[in-house]
Design an enzyme around this catalytic site. Structure first.
Site, PDB file in Angstrom:
ATOM      1  N   HIS A 171       3.186  -5.964   2.513  1.00 58.60           N
ATOM      2  CA  HIS A 171       4.328  -6.830   2.856  1.00 58.60           C
ATOM      3  C   HIS A 171       5.351  -6.074   3.705  1.00 58.60           C
ATOM      4  O   HIS A 171       5.968  -6.653   4.611  1.00 58.60           O
ATOM      5  CB  HIS A 171       4.998  -7.353   1.584  1.00 58.60           C
ATOM      6  CG  HIS A 171       4.219  -8.424   0.886  1.00 58.60           C
ATOM      7  ND1 HIS A 171       3.715  -9.526   1.552  1.00 58.60           N
ATOM      8  CD2 HIS A 171       3.862  -8.566  -0.406  1.00 58.60           C
ATOM      9  CE1 HIS A 171       3.080 -10.303   0.680  1.00 58.60           C
ATOM     10  NE2 HIS A 171       3.154  -9.735  -0.511  1.00 58.60           N
ATOM     11  N   HIS A 198      -0.617  -3.429  -2.044  1.00 59.27           N
ATOM     12  CA  HIS A 198      -0.355  -4.819  -1.645  1.00 59.27           C
ATOM     13  C   HIS A 198       1.104  -4.994  -1.227  1.00 59.27           C
ATOM     14  O   HIS A 198       1.401  -5.612  -0.199  1.00 59.27           O
ATOM     15  CB  HIS A 198      -0.681  -5.762  -2.801  1.00 59.27           C
ATOM     16  CG  HIS A 198      -0.297  -7.190  -2.558  1.00 59.27           C
ATOM     17  ND1 HIS A 198      -1.121  -8.087  -1.916  1.00 59.27           N
ATOM     18  CD2 HIS A 198       0.844  -7.878  -2.849  1.00 59.27           C
ATOM     19  CE1 HIS A 198      -0.516  -9.264  -1.834  1.00 59.27           C
ATOM     20  NE2 HIS A 198       0.673  -9.158  -2.392  1.00 59.27           N
ATOM     21  N   GLU A 199       2.020  -4.455  -2.018  1.00 56.08           N
ATOM     22  CA  GLU A 199       3.436  -4.564  -1.678  1.00 56.08           C
ATOM     23  C   GLU A 199       3.757  -3.793  -0.395  1.00 56.08           C
ATOM     24  O   GLU A 199       4.620  -4.204   0.381  1.00 56.08           O
ATOM     25  CB  GLU A 199       4.304  -4.076  -2.838  1.00 56.08           C
ATOM     26  CG  GLU A 199       4.132  -4.864  -4.130  1.00 56.08           C
ATOM     27  CD  GLU A 199       4.279  -6.367  -3.937  1.00 56.08           C
ATOM     28  OE1 GLU A 199       5.048  -6.803  -3.051  1.00 56.08           O
ATOM     29  OE2 GLU A 199       3.605  -7.118  -4.674  1.00 56.08           O
TER      30      GLU A 199
END
Length: 227
Positions: free
Chosen positions: A103, A99-100
């Site tokens: 980003h 998920h990071e």
């Protein structure tokens, strides 16, 4: 919040949703942090692999203290992972690391909602601190213009929370797509990681609802004082 009055009831649903969302992310994370992925990759290894596959070789991965404190820092182009995610080999750790990474992909591609959110951060931070002070003085001294300014400043917080939603949803979607396509997770592991990220997304939805409820309360207090 200046005092308890009947406008506090506006906040009650948001507080309940926030409490539920926090319990959900805690329980879901705890469940899937105990399930080791078949490949045995750590969160840091997954993040490094996904970053490198996207040409982001110069984005370092650092340890950060705390639990569920994982984040990508766009200002310094650094990914920071908590110890449980950095060293962990669980389905939860891998989902959060991916998920990071999502980003980082957004930042590299200048994903519009992320660009907008990063741009307004300084203004929102200032506005969130000043809004209550200005509104408070407007209440104390019965100055309608200060009440309006306080509300408008807090509106910036609401806008920020709403813009955050597509940023987080998109990062999670990117994470799940790449985890499945690259074969890092399989079958039920993919389902588990998706549940962790969906639970995390609920905390952002709850934060947006809470900020809207707080804005409605400010408007209600302002209208009462004007009357």
């Amino acid at each position: 919040m200046f005092y308890f009055d009947d406008t506090m009831i506006i906040l009650l649903p948001a507080l309940l949703i926030s409490a539920w969302a926090q319990m959900r992310i805690n329980s879901t994370y705890e469940k899937y942090s105990r399930i080791r992925s078949a490949n045995g990759y750590t969160g840091a290894q997954v993040a490094r692999r996904l970053l490198d596959s996207h040409g982001l070789h110069d984005v370092p991965i650092e340890l950060v203290r705390g639990k569920l404190t994982d984040h990508y820092d766009p200002r310094n182009r650094v990914m920071r992972l908590s110890s449980e995610v950095y060293h962990g080999t669980s389905v939860a750790a891998i989902g959060i690391a991916a998920h990071e990474t999502g980003h980082a992909y957004q930042h590299e591609e200048r994903y519009s909602p992320l660009v907008i959110r990063n741009t307004i951060v300084p203004v929102v931070n200032l506005g969130s601190n000043l809004s209550w002070v200005i509104f408070f003085f407007g209440m104390i001294f019965s100055i309608p213009s200060l009440l309006t300014v306080g509300i408008l400043l807090f509106l910036g917080v609401v806008v920020f929370q709403l813009i955050t939603l597509p940023v987080e949803f998109n990062a999670s979607n990117r994470a799940m797509d790449v985890l499945e396509a690259s074969g890092i997770l399989y079958g039920e592991e993919v389902t588990g990681a998706r549940k962790v990220l969906k639970a995390a997304a609920m905390t952002y939805i709850a934060a947006a609802i809470a900020s809207i409820a707080q804005l409605l309360r400010l408007i209600a207090l302002s209208n009462r004082r004007r009357d």
